[in-house]
Scaffold this motif. Structure first.
Motif, PDB file in Angstrom:
ATOM      1  N   UNK A  25      -9.127   3.304  98.730  1.00  0.00           N
ATOM      2  CA  UNK A  25      -8.728   2.707  97.456  1.00  0.00           C
ATOM      3  C   UNK A  25      -7.545   3.418  96.839  1.00  0.00           C
ATOM      4  N   UNK A  26      -7.560   4.744  96.862  1.00  0.00           N
ATOM      5  CA  UNK A  26      -6.427   5.509  96.324  1.00  0.00           C
ATOM      6  C   UNK A  26      -5.159   5.252  97.119  1.00  0.00           C
ATOM      7  N   UNK A  27      -5.287   5.236  98.448  1.00  0.00           N
ATOM      8  CA  UNK A  27      -4.121   5.060  99.305  1.00  0.00           C
ATOM      9  C   UNK A  27      -3.487   3.690  99.094  1.00  0.00           C
ATOM     10  N   UNK A  28      -4.299   2.639  99.196  1.00  0.00           N
ATOM     11  CA  UNK A  28      -3.750   1.289  99.050  1.00  0.00           C
ATOM     12  C   UNK A  28      -3.233   1.052  97.633  1.00  0.00           C
ATOM     13  N   UNK A  29      -3.900   1.588  96.642  1.00  0.00           N
ATOM     14  CA  UNK A  29      -3.441   1.453  95.256  1.00  0.00           C
ATOM     15  C   UNK A  29      -2.057   2.065  95.097  1.00  0.00           C
ATOM     16  N   UNK A  30      -1.869   3.264  95.665  1.00  0.00           N
ATOM     17  CA  UNK A  30      -0.572   3.952  95.559  1.00  0.00           C
ATOM     18  C   UNK A  30       0.521   3.170  96.280  1.00  0.00           C
ATOM     19  N   UNK A  31       0.220   2.723  97.506  1.00  0.00           N
ATOM     20  CA  UNK A  31       1.227   2.007  98.288  1.00  0.00           C
ATOM     21  C   UNK A  31       1.602   0.688  97.619  1.00  0.00           C
ATOM     22  N   UNK A  32       0.630  -0.051  97.108  1.00  0.00           N
ATOM     23  CA  UNK A  32       0.916  -1.333  96.458  1.00  0.00           C
ATOM     24  C   UNK A  32       1.694  -1.144  95.159  1.00  0.00           C
ATOM     25  N   UNK A  33       1.379  -0.087  94.411  1.00  0.00           N
ATOM     26  CA  UNK A  33       2.152   0.191  93.193  1.00  0.00           C
ATOM     27  C   UNK A  33       3.600   0.518  93.526  1.00  0.00           C
ATOM     28  N   UNK A  81       9.319  -1.739  93.699  1.00  0.00           N
ATOM     29  CA  UNK A  81      10.519  -1.913  94.504  1.00  0.00           C
ATOM     30  C   UNK A  81      10.934  -0.678  95.262  1.00  0.00           C
ATOM     31  N   UNK A  82      10.020   0.308  95.380  1.00  0.00           N
ATOM     32  CA  UNK A  82      10.393   1.565  96.041  1.00  0.00           C
ATOM     33  C   UNK A  82      10.679   1.391  97.524  1.00  0.00           C
ATOM     34  N   UNK A  83      10.177   0.292  98.125  1.00  0.00           N
ATOM     35  CA  UNK A  83      10.404   0.083  99.556  1.00  0.00           C
ATOM     36  C   UNK A  83      11.630  -0.787  99.834  1.00  0.00           C
ATOM     37  N   UNK A  93       5.665  -4.209 104.066  1.00  0.00           N
ATOM     38  CA  UNK A  93       4.718  -3.104 103.935  1.00  0.00           C
ATOM     39  C   UNK A  93       3.611  -3.299 104.962  1.00  0.00           C
ATOM     40  N   UNK A  94       3.358  -2.253 105.762  1.00  0.00           N
ATOM     41  CA  UNK A  94       2.388  -2.352 106.836  1.00  0.00           C
ATOM     42  C   UNK A  94       1.470  -1.138 106.843  1.00  0.00           C
TER      43      UNK A  94
END
Length: 568
Positions: free
Chosen positions: A92-100, A105-107, A112-113
């Protein structure tokens, strides 16, 4: 550069990977090495804070206020190093951080994979713990079992770690189960072989295989696992079910795992492990030594699942051993008490603990336990909610009414003894509203709480871990003080009640914080030690001769050294 040991599990869950990680940490620390511990949990909850204890067991709280997996309690008790919010990472922490990051627009418009974005974030979290703590060894437990779909990103991340930091800086430990067939009277290695094959299919070849079993594991079984799983035989470690989890480090050391790890990771040892484990070995011997027992009633609503109160159980064990007693816990359902069932169990115990919890279910039963302790002078320790029900119970006697309550349970109560602080009233997000982590507490001299802390060498300001949202309502302080309640611990500004106790009671103390999280095998928490000492006095006055201490018992315990210095 820090070295990394990754611990995975196979065949089935609940094997004791957490205890294995903690035990490896203990034998490495015995060699003078700096150790940091971490658990990666594949579930999608951000943390276990809002999960039912029936789902997850106890929520362990760190110094910096993270709500984490109960295995971090094992890490702290065994390794004697504080963990932190960096020590427990969930999907949950990992996916939350990546989606935020993606939403910001950081990517830069990229796709996103899971690989590389999710796995890179997992590796970043592992590296962050290493950079922050600067340990010699980082021990990382991967929750779940090899083959679980949700765990694949974590396994892929730790597979990549060997490439990122080097083969000599990484090591994989796989914990599996050896089933026993009663008909043929043999241990079967095939499930372990399949589990290792699954792990190798992901790209991870284990360096160590720890074989959990309820039966002795002979050399033929070790040789067979080594052959079929392509692991050195000296790195196949039997982990036979022990009479106490605290014996596991000694079993691993006896099997030679400590020296093997040092050799493989090229670690620099600064201490003789035999000397480093001497206190631990004495502690285990003390657990096994026949002793008189104390009966402590633990009154909760999750008593069917003992892991819901794991740190409380261990804290009672530590405190009992410090005075030369076994502690037998009588698990008492607060729901039974509120329905008038099993009330006679309260008559059989030498002390009562009411632990923390949330929700109205079983609350009236906890109040029944607090009333019994007050009226019958039975030693009582209330933890968080246990302090609150102690205050509610006395208030009902003071106001001669059943109305006093907490607004957590009755918003319209005429006497809100426990209530939200004004700055919390408009907060609705359950996952981030509580007072969490370490807070200071000023002790009132001459109180039982102050005496308990002083006996362990503490001053008048202590630091304790919290996990709660509701507080004692200061509007009722004067009324309660007039009827024998002493507020023996307050926040330094005097605004928050941290410890309450009864002046005319041998030991009836409640803490708004959770002292169980800071208890250690060689340093029992002062409040738990105070409880078991009071329970011993109660047993001597009310129970049969089997509770009487053995002559010279405490003096012998004190003479054993630091591990048992609180024996007075």
């Amino acid at each position: 550069m820090s070295k990394y040991i990754f611990v995975t599990g196979g065949v089935l869950s609940g094997l004791g990977k957490g205890v294995t990680v903690a035990s490896i940490g203990r034998i490495l620390k015995a060699r003078g090495l700096r150790v940091a511990t971490m658990k990666l949990d594949p579930y999608l909850n951000v943390d276990p804070g809002t999960m039912s204890p029936y789902q997850h067991g106890e929520v362990f709280v760190t110094e910096d206020g993270a709500e984490t997996d109960l295995d971090l309690g094992h890490y702290e008790r065994f390794v004697d190093e504080n963990t932190s919010k960096l020590s427990n990472v969930t999907s949950g922490q990992i996916y939350n951080y990546v989606l935020n990051q993606e939403r910001r627009g950081d990517y830069l418009g990229g796709t996103i994979q899971v690989i590389p974005h999710v796995t890179n974030e997992i590796k970043r979290r592992i590296g962050l713990l290493a950079r922050t703590n600067n340990p010699d060894v980082v021990l990382v437990e991967i929750g779940g079992t090899v083959g679980d779909i949700e765990g694949l990103p974590f396994l892929e991340a730790i597979r990549q770690m060997r490439k990122d930091v080097g083969r000599r800086n990484t090591l994989y430990v796989h914990v599996t189960w050896l089933p026993y067939l009663a008909a043929s009277k043999e241990l079967k290695t095939k499930p372990t072989q399949h589990s290792v094959r699954e792990l190798r299919g992901i790209g991870i070849q284990p360096d160590v295989i720890a074989l959990r079993s309820d039966h002795p594991v002979d050399e033929d079984v070790l040789a067979k696992v080594a052959l079929f799983c392509d692991v050195e035989q000296e790195a196949v470690i039997p982990l036979v079910t022990a009479d106490t989890i605290y014996a596991v480090p000694l079993s691993l050391e006896k099997a030679g795992l400590g020296d093997w790890l040092v050799q493989q990771l090229q670690l620099t040892v600064t201490r003789d492990p035999q000397a480093g484990l001497a206190d631990w070995e004495r502690f285990v011997q003390e657990i096994r030594r026949p002793k008189p027992s104390l009966r402590i009633g633990l009154v909760g609503k999750y008593v069917e699942l003992e892991d819901a109160y794991l740190s409380v159980k261990e804290a009672l064990l530590h405190a009992g051993l410090a005075i030369g007693y076994d502690v037998h816990i009588e698990w008492i359902s607060s729901e039974d008490l509120e329905k008038g069932r099993n009330l006679e169990l309260l008559e059989t115990v030498d002390g009562i603990v009411v632990p923390g919890g949330f929700g109205y279910r079983g609350i009236e039963g906890k109040i029944v336990a607090a009333r019994y302790a007050r009226e019958h002078q039975v030693p009582y320790l209330g933890l968080c909610l246990g302090m609150q029900v102690m205050c509610i119970e006395l208030a009902r006697a003071v106001f001669n009414s059943d109305e006093p309550n907490s607004t957590e349970f009755d918003l319209s109560t005429e006497y809100p003894i426990i209530d939200l602080m004004p700055d919390q009233r408009d907060i609705a997000d359950m996952g981030g509203t509580m007072r969490l982590g370490i807070y200071p507490c000023q002790l009132k001299p001459g109180t039982r709480a102050a005496e308990a802390y002083a006996a362990m060498g503490f001053g008048h300001v202590i630091q304790e871990r919290h996990r709660h949202r509701f507080e004692f309502n200061n509007h009722y302080r004067a009324d309660m003080e007039a009827h024998g309640m002493v507020f023996s611990g307050l926040s330094p500004d005097g605004r928050l009640v941290e410890i309450a106790e009864l002046a005319d009671h041998p030991f009836m103390v409640g803490s708004q914080f959770h002292p169980e999280f800071k208890s250690r095998p060689n340093r029992p928490h002062p409040l738990f030690l105070g409880l078991v000492k009071a329970a011993r006095r109660y047993a001597e006055n009310h129970r049969t001769p089997e509770h009487q201490p053995v002559d010279g018992q405490e003096e012998a315990a004190a003479a054993r050294g630091d591990a048992f210095s609180p024996a007075s």
